[in-house]
Design a protein around this motif. Structure first.
Motif, mmCIF file in Angstrom:
data_model
loop_
_atom_site.group_PDB
_atom_site.id
_atom_site.type_symbol
_atom_site.label_atom_id
_atom_site.label_comp_id
_atom_site.label_asym_id
_atom_site.label_seq_id
_atom_site.Cartn_x
_atom_site.Cartn_y
_atom_site.Cartn_z
ATOM 1 N N LEU A 1 48.661 30.808 28.772
ATOM 2 C CA LEU A 1 48.319 31.815 29.778
ATOM 3 C C LEU A 1 47.561 31.221 30.958
ATOM 4 C CD1 LEU A 1 47.252 34.717 27.378
ATOM 5 C CD2 LEU A 1 49.463 34.375 28.508
ATOM 6 N N SER A 2 46.578 30.357 30.675
ATOM 7 C CA SER A 2 45.798 29.727 31.746
ATOM 8 C C SER A 2 45.034 28.545 31.180
ATOM 9 C CB SER A 2 44.809 30.721 32.375
ATOM 10 O OG SER A 2 43.842 31.119 31.436
ATOM 11 N N PHE A 3 44.665 27.624 32.078
ATOM 12 C CA PHE A 3 43.818 26.521 31.624
ATOM 13 C C PHE A 3 43.027 25.917 32.771
ATOM 14 C CE2 PHE A 3 47.745 24.409 32.752
ATOM 15 C CZ PHE A 3 47.367 23.206 33.318
ATOM 16 N N GLU B 1 38.116 26.223 30.089
ATOM 17 C CA GLU B 1 38.701 27.286 29.270
ATOM 18 C C GLU B 1 40.219 27.201 29.243
ATOM 19 O OE1 GLU B 1 37.097 31.531 29.100
ATOM 20 O OE2 GLU B 1 38.866 31.720 30.402
ATOM 21 N N CYS C 1 43.484 29.469 27.646
ATOM 22 C CA CYS C 1 43.900 30.728 27.020
ATOM 23 C C CYS C 1 45.381 30.651 26.672
ATOM 24 C CB CYS C 1 43.665 31.904 27.955
ATOM 25 S SG CYS C 1 41.943 32.207 28.332
ATOM 26 N N LEU D 1 48.648 32.699 24.211
ATOM 27 C CA LEU D 1 49.085 33.870 23.477
ATOM 28 C C LEU D 1 49.614 33.417 22.126
ATOM 29 C CD1 LEU D 1 49.624 36.918 23.504
ATOM 30 C CD2 LEU D 1 51.895 36.401 24.423
ATOM 31 N N THR E 1 45.320 36.997 21.833
ATOM 32 C CA THR E 1 44.968 35.967 22.813
ATOM 33 C C THR E 1 43.887 35.059 22.237
ATOM 34 O OG1 THR E 1 45.493 37.452 24.640
ATOM 35 C CG2 THR E 1 44.115 35.539 25.149
ATOM 36 N N LEU E 2 44.155 33.766 22.276
ATOM 37 C CA LEU E 2 43.225 32.762 21.774
ATOM 38 C C LEU E 2 42.587 32.072 22.971
ATOM 39 C CD1 LEU E 2 42.615 31.318 18.901
ATOM 40 C CD2 LEU E 2 43.911 29.471 19.934
ATOM 41 N N THR E 3 41.253 32.047 23.007
ATOM 42 C CA THR E 3 40.523 31.414 24.105
ATOM 43 C C THR E 3 39.703 30.257 23.555
ATOM 44 O OG1 THR E 3 40.378 33.535 25.261
ATOM 45 C CG2 THR E 3 38.892 31.786 25.981
ATOM 46 N N SER F 1 36.918 27.475 24.629
ATOM 47 C CA SER F 1 35.922 27.200 25.657
ATOM 48 C C SER F 1 35.230 25.876 25.355
ATOM 49 C CB SER F 1 34.875 28.315 25.699
ATOM 50 O OG SER F 1 35.486 29.554 25.919
ATOM 51 N N GLU G 1 37.903 31.682 20.257
ATOM 52 C CA GLU G 1 37.830 33.128 20.045
ATOM 53 C C GLU G 1 39.232 33.729 20.051
ATOM 54 O OE1 GLU G 1 35.769 37.045 22.130
ATOM 55 O OE2 GLU G 1 35.551 35.087 23.043
ATOM 56 N N THR H 1 41.225 37.295 20.307
ATOM 57 C CA THR H 1 41.124 38.711 20.663
ATOM 58 C C THR H 1 42.462 39.371 20.370
ATOM 59 O OG1 THR H 1 39.637 38.121 22.467
ATOM 60 C CG2 THR H 1 40.577 40.326 22.514
#
Length: 82
Positions: free
Chosen positions: A36-38, A42, A44, A46, A51-53, A55, A79, A81
């Protein structure tokens, strides 16, 4: 990577998110569906479970493909969510 099935057997092959952190220096994940993003702080993704984050500091993607993700750097928190 299928590390979990090799160590624990078929009972963990349920298709959910699976993660291993190694002394805060890296983290390995299975069943990742998409990135999703980096940033260096951080990442993220899917997973089938949500969603796994990840950090930390100095994070980088060492491997991504086939449902596997390996993150290197100072991993401080993971984390999930739903």
């Amino acid at each position: 990577m299928r590390l979990f099935e090799e160590i624990l057997g078929e009972e963990v092959a349920f298709g959910g998110a699976k993660a291993v952190m190694l002394a805060g220096r890296c983290a390995c994940f299975e069943n990742v569906r998409s990135l999703l993003s980096f940033t260096e702080e951080e990442i993220c993704v899917l997973t089938a479970s949500g969603t796994l984050t990840v950090s930390g500091t100095g994070l980088c993607i060492a491997r991504y493909g086939g449902g596997d993700l390996v993150v290197r750097g100072n991993v401080l928190r993971v984390e999930l969510t739903a």
